[in-house]
Design a protein around this motif. Structure first.
Motif, PDB file in Angstrom:
ATOM      1  N   TYR A   1       0.844  -1.189   0.000  1.00 40.27           N
ATOM      2  CA  TYR A   1       0.000   0.000   0.000  1.00 40.27           C
ATOM      3  C   TYR A   1       0.883   1.243   0.000  1.00 40.27           C
ATOM      4  CZ  TYR A   1      -4.577  -2.138   0.941  1.00 40.27           C
ATOM      5  OH  TYR A   1      -5.755  -2.847   0.847  1.00 40.27           O
ATOM      6  N   THR A   2       0.467   2.253  -0.708  1.00 43.90           N
ATOM      7  CA  THR A   2       1.188   3.521  -0.663  1.00 43.90           C
ATOM      8  C   THR A   2       0.850   4.237   0.648  1.00 43.90           C
ATOM      9  OG1 THR A   2      -0.586   4.790  -1.709  1.00 43.90           O
ATOM     10  CG2 THR A   2       1.036   3.722  -3.174  1.00 43.90           C
ATOM     11  N   ILE A   3       1.672   5.208   0.977  1.00 46.83           N
ATOM     12  CA  ILE A   3       1.446   5.987   2.197  1.00 46.83           C
ATOM     13  C   ILE A   3       0.098   6.706   2.134  1.00 46.83           C
ATOM     14  CG2 ILE A   3       2.271   7.895   3.632  1.00 46.83           C
ATOM     15  CD1 ILE A   3       4.042   5.464   3.823  1.00 46.83           C
ATOM     16  N   VAL A   4      -0.203   7.271   0.998  1.00 44.28           N
ATOM     17  CA  VAL A   4      -1.463   8.012   0.852  1.00 44.28           C
ATOM     18  C   VAL A   4      -2.640   7.062   0.996  1.00 44.28           C
ATOM     19  CG1 VAL A   4      -2.892   9.369  -0.724  1.00 44.28           C
ATOM     20  CG2 VAL A   4      -0.430   9.789  -0.614  1.00 44.28           C
ATOM     21  N   SER A   5      -2.542   5.859   0.413  1.00 45.69           N
ATOM     22  CA  SER A   5      -3.624   4.876   0.505  1.00 45.69           C
ATOM     23  C   SER A   5      -3.872   4.484   1.953  1.00 45.69           C
ATOM     24  CB  SER A   5      -3.281   3.627  -0.318  1.00 45.69           C
ATOM     25  OG  SER A   5      -3.179   3.939  -1.679  1.00 45.69           O
TER      26      SER A   5
ATOM     27  N   ALA B   1      -3.827  16.270   5.448  1.00 45.32           N
ATOM     28  CA  ALA B   1      -4.387  16.078   6.791  1.00 45.32           C
ATOM     29  C   ALA B   1      -3.726  14.900   7.480  1.00 45.32           C
ATOM     30  CB  ALA B   1      -5.893  15.871   6.695  1.00 45.32           C
ATOM     31  N   PHE B   2      -3.460  13.833   6.705  1.00 48.54           N
ATOM     32  CA  PHE B   2      -2.834  12.630   7.276  1.00 48.54           C
ATOM     33  C   PHE B   2      -1.406  12.938   7.722  1.00 48.54           C
ATOM     34  CE2 PHE B   2      -0.577   8.482   6.152  1.00 48.54           C
ATOM     35  CZ  PHE B   2      -0.753   7.956   7.433  1.00 48.54           C
ATOM     36  N   TYR B   3      -0.632  13.553   6.821  1.00 53.65           N
ATOM     37  CA  TYR B   3       0.769  13.836   7.145  1.00 53.65           C
ATOM     38  C   TYR B   3       0.882  14.777   8.338  1.00 53.65           C
ATOM     39  CZ  TYR B   3       3.227  11.451   3.355  1.00 53.65           C
ATOM     40  OH  TYR B   3       3.796  10.498   2.546  1.00 53.65           O
TER      41      TYR B   3
ATOM     42  N   PHE C   1      -0.193  12.926  11.608  1.00 50.50           N
ATOM     43  CA  PHE C   1       0.752  11.864  11.977  1.00 50.50           C
ATOM     44  C   PHE C   1       2.030  12.461  12.556  1.00 50.50           C
ATOM     45  CE2 PHE C   1       3.603   8.309  11.591  1.00 50.50           C
ATOM     46  CZ  PHE C   1       2.786   7.210  11.729  1.00 50.50           C
ATOM     47  N   LYS C   2       2.542  13.510  11.875  1.00 52.65           N
ATOM     48  CA  LYS C   2       3.760  14.175  12.351  1.00 52.65           C
ATOM     49  C   LYS C   2       3.552  14.770  13.742  1.00 52.65           C
ATOM     50  CE  LYS C   2       7.810  16.360  11.661  1.00 52.65           C
ATOM     51  NZ  LYS C   2       9.104  15.695  11.412  1.00 52.65           N
ATOM     52  N   LYS C   3       2.351  15.344  13.983  1.00 51.08           N
ATOM     53  CA  LYS C   3       2.052  15.969  15.277  1.00 51.08           C
ATOM     54  C   LYS C   3       2.015  14.940  16.398  1.00 51.08           C
ATOM     55  CE  LYS C   3      -1.400  18.881  17.580  1.00 51.08           C
ATOM     56  NZ  LYS C   3      -2.693  19.615  17.432  1.00 51.08           N
ATOM     57  N   HIS C   4       1.475  13.779  16.129  1.00 51.63           N
ATOM     58  CA  HIS C   4       1.299  12.761  17.175  1.00 51.63           C
ATOM     59  C   HIS C   4       2.552  11.919  17.406  1.00 51.63           C
ATOM     60  CE1 HIS C   4      -3.065  12.766  18.312  1.00 51.63           C
ATOM     61  NE2 HIS C   4      -3.132  13.531  17.225  1.00 51.63           N
ATOM     62  N   THR C   5       3.353  11.683  16.351  1.00 50.86           N
ATOM     63  CA  THR C   5       4.494  10.752  16.481  1.00 50.86           C
ATOM     64  C   THR C   5       5.851  11.438  16.380  1.00 50.86           C
ATOM     65  OG1 THR C   5       4.578  10.289  14.103  1.00 50.86           O
ATOM     66  CG2 THR C   5       3.082   8.937  15.453  1.00 50.86           C
ATOM     67  N   GLY C   6       5.850  12.655  15.831  1.00 52.29           N
ATOM     68  CA  GLY C   6       7.127  13.338  15.615  1.00 52.29           C
ATOM     69  C   GLY C   6       7.821  12.876  14.353  1.00 52.29           C
TER      70      GLY C   6
ATOM     71  N   THR D   1       7.244  11.509  10.032  1.00 48.82           N
ATOM     72  CA  THR D   1       6.324  11.410   8.911  1.00 48.82           C
ATOM     73  C   THR D   1       5.926   9.947   8.769  1.00 48.82           C
ATOM     74  OG1 THR D   1       8.051  10.979   7.278  1.00 48.82           O
ATOM     75  CG2 THR D   1       7.516  13.314   7.742  1.00 48.82           C
ATOM     76  N   PRO D   2       4.835   9.643   8.070  1.00 48.16           N
ATOM     77  CA  PRO D   2       4.453   8.242   7.865  1.00 48.16           C
ATOM     78  C   PRO D   2       5.558   7.423   7.203  1.00 48.16           C
ATOM     79  CG  PRO D   2       2.652   9.687   7.262  1.00 48.16           C
ATOM     80  CD  PRO D   2       3.825  10.570   7.513  1.00 48.16           C
ATOM     81  N   SER D   3       6.277   8.031   6.251  1.00 51.21           N
ATOM     82  CA  SER D   3       7.364   7.312   5.568  1.00 51.21           C
ATOM     83  C   SER D   3       8.492   6.999   6.535  1.00 51.21           C
ATOM     84  CB  SER D   3       7.902   8.163   4.410  1.00 51.21           C
ATOM     85  OG  SER D   3       6.881   8.427   3.469  1.00 51.21           O
ATOM     86  N   GLU D   4       8.874   7.981   7.350  1.00 55.64           N
ATOM     87  CA  GLU D   4       9.933   7.758   8.346  1.00 55.64           C
ATOM     88  C   GLU D   4       9.530   6.684   9.343  1.00 55.64           C
ATOM     89  OE1 GLU D   4      11.786  12.306   8.426  1.00 55.64           O
ATOM     90  OE2 GLU D   4      10.229  11.709   9.871  1.00 55.64           O
ATOM     91  N   TYR D   5       8.261   6.705   9.762  1.00 52.95           N
ATOM     92  CA  TYR D   5       7.782   5.699  10.718  1.00 52.95           C
ATOM     93  C   TYR D   5       7.862   4.299  10.107  1.00 52.95           C
ATOM     94  CZ  TYR D   5       4.760   3.399  14.157  1.00 52.95           C
ATOM     95  OH  TYR D   5       4.278   2.551  15.123  1.00 52.95           O
ATOM     96  N   ARG D   6       7.456   4.148   8.828  1.00 48.22           N
ATOM     97  CA  ARG D   6       7.513   2.831   8.168  1.00 48.22           C
ATOM     98  C   ARG D   6       8.956   2.383   8.006  1.00 48.22           C
ATOM     99  NH1 ARG D   6       4.545   1.673   2.449  1.00 48.22           N
ATOM    100  NH2 ARG D   6       2.960   0.598   3.693  1.00 48.22           N
ATOM    101  N   GLN D   7       9.821   3.287   7.574  1.00 45.00           N
ATOM    102  CA  GLN D   7      11.220   2.935   7.350  1.00 45.00           C
ATOM    103  C   GLN D   7      11.894   2.524   8.645  1.00 45.00           C
ATOM    104  OE1 GLN D   7      12.535   2.725   4.313  1.00 45.00           O
ATOM    105  NE2 GLN D   7      14.450   1.932   5.194  1.00 45.00           N
ATOM    106  N   ARG D   8      11.648   3.283   9.736  1.00 44.90           N
ATOM    107  CA  ARG D   8      12.249   2.939  11.036  1.00 44.90           C
ATOM    108  C   ARG D   8      11.797   1.570  11.491  1.00 44.90           C
ATOM    109  NH1 ARG D   8      12.324   7.145  16.008  1.00 44.90           N
ATOM    110  NH2 ARG D   8      13.717   8.141  14.502  1.00 44.90           N
ATOM    111  N   HIS D   9      10.530   1.225  11.299  1.00 44.00           N
ATOM    112  CA  HIS D   9      10.027  -0.080  11.714  1.00 44.00           C
ATOM    113  C   HIS D   9      10.680  -1.200  10.904  1.00 44.00           C
ATOM    114  CE1 HIS D   9       7.196  -3.030  13.299  1.00 44.00           C
ATOM    115  NE2 HIS D   9       7.080  -3.488  12.036  1.00 44.00           N
TER     116      HIS D   9
END
Length: 570
Positions: free
Chosen positions: A530-534, A546-548, A551-556, A558-566
């Protein structure tokens, strides 16, 4: 003087012997019941009433057979129980219909005759021991006979009539709610009071007969009357006891039924306003009243003064019940009038103002009659009711329900309609419940008390359950209004719940769930393609930005950084 006179002969006869004989068993049974049911106030009042009533007859019989002449010391133990018995029966009735606050308000008046005659009895006893040096024997006999008996009869009749009227008012106050057990209770109780009135009238007949007929003298004319009273007490003992057991069993079944509806969070939310019987009646009603009441109750939560409360009630009556107009009158105890305080419909002038507000004296018009009688007024055809007071325009039907707390008049909830026969049982039921809700809120404000929001708030728990189990936040169009409609509460109340119990606003509350959902997707193998936007859209966000941003506000991150770190950590 000697306290015993063994030479005095006692005058036993068949009738006084029988009456004395049949009095003792029920007296002993009452003592046993009083000991057995010492935790039940209703049972205590009933059995004490029967016991003291029996003792009244026994006291007179002891005089009749001459024991008190032979043993004057017995007179020291005589008490004016005939003035206490009606008080106990009154207390029993009020406890029976859950109106003890009325009895407590007026009990001083009921107990005053007993207190007065208790003092008189003490004086008469001292007078006997002093050889009638204070009051002559003739005067003492008149006080102990005529004054005593006539006053006791008057009190019994007044108490019976008063209590019968209270029961009728109670039935009127509950309207057409499905209170089958309550109606059964009051029907039984009214029969008991009517029996008491009948016996008191026979008692009056005996007194009058003694005055008129020379052949009627002494205690002989009272024997049949005492027999009837004792028969009534036996009937009340056995049938009343059986009925109380049935009521107790019904209460237990009601409690089980109430426990079974605990899952209905809207019913539970009304607990602080309505008692068990009322909650069951609301739940069992064939009308959709639970949702309406729930909305009214939550809408009132943040109201801080009388004006906000009454305007909110009238507004919601129009919006939720579909009325043409709604007016709340507030009772002014100083001027003795009902004043229009809030109105929706033609009377509304905007900015919480009423166009040409009127005042209605107590007892005048349909509204004044409802207030004076503490009873709802449902008039299907105003053309046929001369009490109708024309306000802004002529209408065809009207419903007026008094607003009162315990025995204190607060005001009247009133509505008129341009159609004849518009108001029905459903409107009456809702108005009565809304009137009680209004009274509770106004008294709460008057006492400067409030209900705090806590983690066990039923709406908060239902909100969490709904979000965690059904995941409605995945709908990008879900908002405050939709969630408040699902919970059937006002949007303002929902905002307060989230602000107080989660420390955030509703939008942030929704995003917290959506971001947690996005986290699962970003790290889940099933969504690796799935893409980040999806993933953002699948999580309930309606746009990439709105998503980005959320997500950045709650986790510090971006969604891409969160996926890559995991992926790196795994």
């Amino acid at each position: 003087m000697s306290l015993t006179s063994p030479l005095i002969k006692m005058s036993w006869n068949f009738f006084n012997s029988i009456i004395l004989l049949i009095s003792f068993p029920i007296a002993l049974l009452c003592i046993y019941k009083i000991h057995t049911y010492w935790k039940s106030k209703i049972s205590q009042y009933l059995y004490w009433f029967i016991l003291l009533s029996i003792l009244v007859i026994v006291q007179v019989i002891l005089i009749d057979i001459g024991i008190t002449k032979k043993y004057p010391l017995l007179l020291l133990f005589y008490m004016p129980f005939q003035f206490l018995s009606p008080v106990l029966f009154t207390a029993f009735a009020y406890a029976y219909i859950d109106r003890m606050h009325i009895f407590r308000k007026y009990r001083t008046y009921f107990l005053t005759p007993f207190a007065v005659f208790f003092v008189l009895y003490v004086v008469l006893k001292v007078n006997v021991l002093m050889g009638y040096s204070l009051i002559s024997m003739k005067t003492a006999a008149k006080i102990g006979a005529e004054w005593d008996e006539n006053s006791a009869l008057t009190l019994s009749l007044l108490a019976a009539v008063w209590n019968f009227k209270t029961i009728k008012n109670y039935e009127a106050s509950i309207g057409n709610l499905p209170y089958q057990i309550v109606l059964k209770k009051t029907k039984w109780l009214k029969k008991m009071y009517l029996s008491m009135v009948f016996l008191c009238l026979l008692w009056l007949g005996v007194i009058v007969g003694i005055k008129i007929f020379d052949a009627w003298f002494g205690h002989a004319p009272y024997y049949p009357l005492w027999g009837l009273f004792i028969f009534f007490y036996y009937f009340l003992f056995f049938m009343g006891g059986k009925h109380l057991d049935q009521v107790q069993q019904k209460k237990m079944s009601q409690q089980k039924a109430l426990e079974s509806i605990n899952d209905n969070f809207q019913i539970s939310a009304l607990r602080y306003v309505f008692n068990t019987t009322e909650l069951l009646s609301i739940h069992e009603s064939r009308y959709e009243v639970t949702e309406i009441l729930s909305y009214f109750a939550t809408s009132l939560f943040d109201k801080k003064n009388e004006e906000d409360v009454v305007w909110d009630i009238t507004k919601n009556c129009i919006a939720k019940i579909g009325l043409e107009d709604c007016v709340i009158y507030i009772w002014d105890d100083n001027c003795k009038v009902l004043r229009q305080k809030a109105a929706y419909g033609n009377k509304e002038f905007g900015n919480k103002k009423i166009l040409s507000p009127i005042e209605i004296p107590l007892g005048q018009g349909i509204v004044g009659s409802a207030a004076q009688n503490r009873k709802w007024e449902l008039v299907k055809d105003l053309d046929q009711d001369q009490r109708y007071i024309l306000d802004d325009k002529k209408r065809k039907s009207e419903l007026a329900v008094p607003i009162f707390y315990e025995d204190r008049l607060i005001g009247v909830l009133d509505s008129e309609n341009s159609k004849k026969n518009f108001f029905d049982e459903r409107h009456l039921l809702l108005f009565q419940l809304i009137a009680k809700l209004t009274a509770t809120k106004l008294i709460q404000l008057d006492k400067q008390s409030s209900f705090e929001l806590t983690d066990d708030n039923v709406y908060y728990k239902e909100l969490l359950r709904w979000f965690e189990e059904d995941k409605p936040y995945l709908n990008p169009y879900l908002g405050l209004l939709a969630v408040s409609e699902y919970l059937n509460i006002s949007g303002g109340y929902l905002s307060q719940i989230v602000n107080k119990l989660r420390g955030t606003n509703f939008s942030e509350f929704m995003n917290w769930y959506r971001i947690n959902e996005a986290k699962k997707m970003l790290t889940g193998p099933s969504f690796s393609n799935y893409t980040i936007v999806s993933i953002g859209l699948e999580s309930g966000f309606n746009s990439k930005s709105a998503f980005y941003s959320a997500f950045k506000k709650h986790t510090g991150l971006t969604p891409s950084e969160y996926r890559q770190r995991h992926l790196v950590l795994s």
